[in-house]
Write a protein that holds these residues in place. Structure first.
Motif, PDB file in Angstrom:
ATOM      1  N   ASP A   7       0.818  -1.215   0.000  1.00  0.00           N
ATOM      2  CA  ASP A   7       0.000   0.000   0.000  1.00  0.00           C
ATOM      3  C   ASP A   7       0.850   1.262   0.000  1.00  0.00           C
ATOM      4  N   HIS A   8       2.165   1.113   0.132  1.00  0.00           N
ATOM      5  CA  HIS A   8       3.053   2.266   0.288  1.00  0.00           C
ATOM      6  C   HIS A   8       4.118   2.275  -0.809  1.00  0.00           C
ATOM      7  N   ASP A   9       4.559   3.501  -1.156  1.00  0.00           N
ATOM      8  CA  ASP A   9       5.628   3.684  -2.146  1.00  0.00           C
ATOM      9  C   ASP A   9       6.948   3.869  -1.400  1.00  0.00           C
ATOM     10  N   TRP A  10       7.669   2.780  -1.214  1.00  0.00           N
ATOM     11  CA  TRP A  10       8.874   2.792  -0.395  1.00  0.00           C
ATOM     12  C   TRP A  10      10.030   3.480  -1.110  1.00  0.00           C
ATOM     13  N   GLN A  11      10.780   4.263  -0.331  1.00  0.00           N
ATOM     14  CA  GLN A  11      11.945   4.989  -0.830  1.00  0.00           C
ATOM     15  C   GLN A  11      13.205   4.465  -0.141  1.00  0.00           C
ATOM     16  N   LEU A  12      14.335   4.531  -0.838  1.00  0.00           N
ATOM     17  CA  LEU A  12      15.624   4.111  -0.284  1.00  0.00           C
ATOM     18  C   LEU A  12      16.540   5.317  -0.117  1.00  0.00           C
ATOM     19  N   ALA A  25      19.925  11.845  15.027  1.00  0.00           N
ATOM     20  CA  ALA A  25      19.018  12.939  14.680  1.00  0.00           C
ATOM     21  C   ALA A  25      18.206  12.614  13.426  1.00  0.00           C
ATOM     22  N   LEU A  26      18.827  11.953  12.459  1.00  0.00           N
ATOM     23  CA  LEU A  26      18.103  11.590  11.238  1.00  0.00           C
ATOM     24  C   LEU A  26      16.953  10.638  11.541  1.00  0.00           C
ATOM     25  N   ASP A  27      17.152   9.737  12.495  1.00  0.00           N
ATOM     26  CA  ASP A  27      16.058   8.833  12.842  1.00  0.00           C
ATOM     27  C   ASP A  27      14.841   9.613  13.337  1.00  0.00           C
ATOM     28  N   GLU A  28      15.069  10.624  14.161  1.00  0.00           N
ATOM     29  CA  GLU A  28      13.932  11.429  14.632  1.00  0.00           C
ATOM     30  C   GLU A  28      13.345  12.253  13.496  1.00  0.00           C
ATOM     31  N   ALA A  29      14.199  12.912  12.724  1.00  0.00           N
ATOM     32  CA  ALA A  29      13.719  13.795  11.656  1.00  0.00           C
ATOM     33  C   ALA A  29      12.924  13.034  10.605  1.00  0.00           C
ATOM     34  N   LEU A  30      13.409  11.854  10.211  1.00  0.00           N
ATOM     35  CA  LEU A  30      12.732  11.103   9.151  1.00  0.00           C
ATOM     36  C   LEU A  30      11.474  10.407   9.660  1.00  0.00           C
ATOM     37  N   THR A  31      11.480   9.972  10.919  1.00  0.00           N
ATOM     38  CA  THR A  31      10.257   9.423  11.503  1.00  0.00           C
ATOM     39  C   THR A  31       9.163  10.483  11.519  1.00  0.00           C
ATOM     40  N   ASP A  32       9.528  11.688  11.928  1.00  0.00           N
ATOM     41  CA  ASP A  32       8.553  12.783  11.977  1.00  0.00           C
ATOM     42  C   ASP A  32       8.094  13.182  10.576  1.00  0.00           C
ATOM     43  N   ALA A  33       8.997  13.116   9.595  1.00  0.00           N
ATOM     44  CA  ALA A  33       8.623  13.458   8.221  1.00  0.00           C
ATOM     45  C   ALA A  33       7.617  12.463   7.662  1.00  0.00           C
ATOM     46  N   VAL A  34       7.796  11.173   7.972  1.00  0.00           N
ATOM     47  CA  VAL A  34       6.827  10.163   7.535  1.00  0.00           C
ATOM     48  C   VAL A  34       5.506  10.340   8.280  1.00  0.00           C
ATOM     49  N   ALA A  35       5.581  10.646   9.572  1.00  0.00           N
ATOM     50  CA  ALA A  35       4.361  10.844  10.369  1.00  0.00           C
ATOM     51  C   ALA A  35       3.518  11.992   9.830  1.00  0.00           C
ATOM     52  N   SER A  36       4.189  13.053   9.368  1.00  0.00           N
ATOM     53  CA  SER A  36       3.463  14.237   8.886  1.00  0.00           C
ATOM     54  C   SER A  36       3.087  14.137   7.415  1.00  0.00           C
ATOM     55  N   GLY A  37       3.486  13.055   6.745  1.00  0.00           N
ATOM     56  CA  GLY A  37       3.172  12.893   5.335  1.00  0.00           C
ATOM     57  C   GLY A  37       4.097  13.640   4.396  1.00  0.00           C
ATOM     58  N   GLN A  38       5.192  14.230   4.924  1.00  0.00           N
ATOM     59  CA  GLN A  38       6.135  14.957   4.078  1.00  0.00           C
ATOM     60  C   GLN A  38       7.101  14.026   3.355  1.00  0.00           C
ATOM     61  N   ARG A  39       7.178  12.766   3.812  1.00  0.00           N
ATOM     62  CA  ARG A  39       8.056  11.771   3.178  1.00  0.00           C
ATOM     63  C   ARG A  39       7.301  10.451   3.093  1.00  0.00           C
ATOM     64  N   PRO A  40       7.436   9.729   1.969  1.00  0.00           N
ATOM     65  CA  PRO A  40       6.849   8.385   1.903  1.00  0.00           C
ATOM     66  C   PRO A  40       7.605   7.446   2.849  1.00  0.00           C
ATOM     67  N   PRO A  41       7.043   6.302   3.157  1.00  0.00           N
ATOM     68  CA  PRO A  41       7.764   5.309   3.953  1.00  0.00           C
ATOM     69  C   PRO A  41       9.133   5.016   3.333  1.00  0.00           C
ATOM     70  N   THR A  42      10.121   4.846   4.199  1.00  0.00           N
ATOM     71  CA  THR A  42      11.511   4.856   3.739  1.00  0.00           C
ATOM     72  C   THR A  42      12.348   3.786   4.436  1.00  0.00           C
ATOM     73  N   LEU A  43      13.243   3.176   3.661  1.00  0.00           N
ATOM     74  CA  LEU A  43      14.315   2.329   4.179  1.00  0.00           C
ATOM     75  C   LEU A  43      15.605   3.131   4.078  1.00  0.00           C
ATOM     76  N   ARG A  44      16.299   3.289   5.215  1.00  0.00           N
ATOM     77  CA  ARG A  44      17.580   3.989   5.203  1.00  0.00           C
ATOM     78  C   ARG A  44      18.691   3.032   5.625  1.00  0.00           C
ATOM     79  N   ILE A  45      19.693   2.881   4.766  1.00  0.00           N
ATOM     80  CA  ILE A  45      20.894   2.113   5.085  1.00  0.00           C
ATOM     81  C   ILE A  45      21.926   3.092   5.637  1.00  0.00           C
ATOM     82  N   TRP A  46      22.445   2.788   6.825  1.00  0.00           N
ATOM     83  CA  TRP A  46      23.406   3.682   7.466  1.00  0.00           C
ATOM     84  C   TRP A  46      24.826   3.349   7.022  1.00  0.00           C
ATOM     85  N   GLU A  47      25.652   4.394   6.920  1.00  0.00           N
ATOM     86  CA  GLU A  47      27.107   4.249   6.826  1.00  0.00           C
ATOM     87  C   GLU A  47      27.714   5.099   7.944  1.00  0.00           C
ATOM     88  N   TRP A  48      28.617   4.504   8.703  1.00  0.00           N
ATOM     89  CA  TRP A  48      29.177   5.148   9.898  1.00  0.00           C
ATOM     90  C   TRP A  48      30.502   5.829   9.572  1.00  0.00           C
TER      91      TRP A  48
END
Length: 257
Positions: A7-12, A25-48
């Protein structure tokens, strides 16, 4: 009403290496962006960009981490917004990813059921690499050879954040110097036992880290659909402000609710 993956258009998002505080910080920012509808559901691969210890939202810094040992080894300690245990991160030894989704995806599920759902695609990816892995409640991914990774989850304002750290390789000796809890669990068994409890993907697959990640992404794309995206300028700016105001500060690091 509960939704499905399709049902969702997943982004990478898979960016260049970033600092530990920025990842928090990105985890909070992107969670909030998905919650507000500003970003589609997303998979983020981290690099440290540097080594770190990531402690859970409800953990005590003093109880979990030997701060002197962390400083000696140049390891930054950061706190995430989700619960769960401390994670020992060495760039190149770790595969970390986050899923940001509307809570409708896990509507009506128990926490255990939601963890199982959110980990299901990566278990299939590991199976394709020849690893018989399974979900071990509440928050572990394990195999016949040993634990592979641990998950943590939180829900904020209509979105669920689910993130997983998997061991690609392990420096058990350094981990035991820095993590107090690991030292206590394994002090009578030694570092050999620490390495045995966690069986990294490098030894199980014989593949480069990049190949394991590529398989994971390909499996997600095949199962659920996945379009390539990037961090947007406003999301990065929001995260950088969160680093200055919250995740990079001692009050946040020391705070236990």
């Amino acid at each position: 009403m509960r939704t499905t993956w399709h049902d969702h258009d997943w982004q990478l998002i898979h960016e260049a290496p970033q600092a530990p505080t920025l990842h928090m910080a990105l985890d909070e920012a992107l969670t909030d962006a998905v919650a507000s509808g500003q970003r589609p559901p997303t998979l983020r691969i981290w690099e440290w960009a540097s080594p770190a210890v990531v402690i859970g939202r409800f953990q005590s810094l003093r109880n979990e981490v030997d701060s002197d040992a962390a400083q000696h080894h140049g390891i930054e300690v950061v706190r995430r917004i989700s619960g769960g245990g401390a994670m020992f991160i060495v760039p190149g030894n770790t595969i970390t990813y986050s899923l940001y989704a509307p809570t409708s995806l896990v509507e009506g599920l128990t926490f255990q059921e939601s963890y199982a759902l959110m980990d299901s695609w990566v278990l299939e990816a590991l199976g394709e690499l020849g690893i018989r892995a399974w979900y071990q409640p509440l928050n572990d991914i394990t195999s016949e050879a040993g634990k592979i990774g641990g998950a943590a989850q939180t829900r904020r304002g209509g979105a669920v954040l689910h993130h997983v750290t998997m061991a690609y390789d392990i420096d058990a000796a350094k981990m035991l110097q820095v993590l107090r809890i690991g030292r206590e669990k394994l002090s009578d068994k030694g570092t050999q036992s620490a390495a045995k409890r966690v069986d990294p993907l490098r030894s199980q697959t014989g593949l480069p880290r990049e190949a394991v990640i590529a398989r994971m992404v390909d499996t997600f794309r095949r199962l659920h659909g996945l379009a390539d995206d990037r961090l947007h300028d406003d999301e990065l700016a929001h995260a950088q402000k969160l680093v200055r105001d919250k995740f990079g500060t001692m009050p946040w690091l020391l705070d236990v609710p």
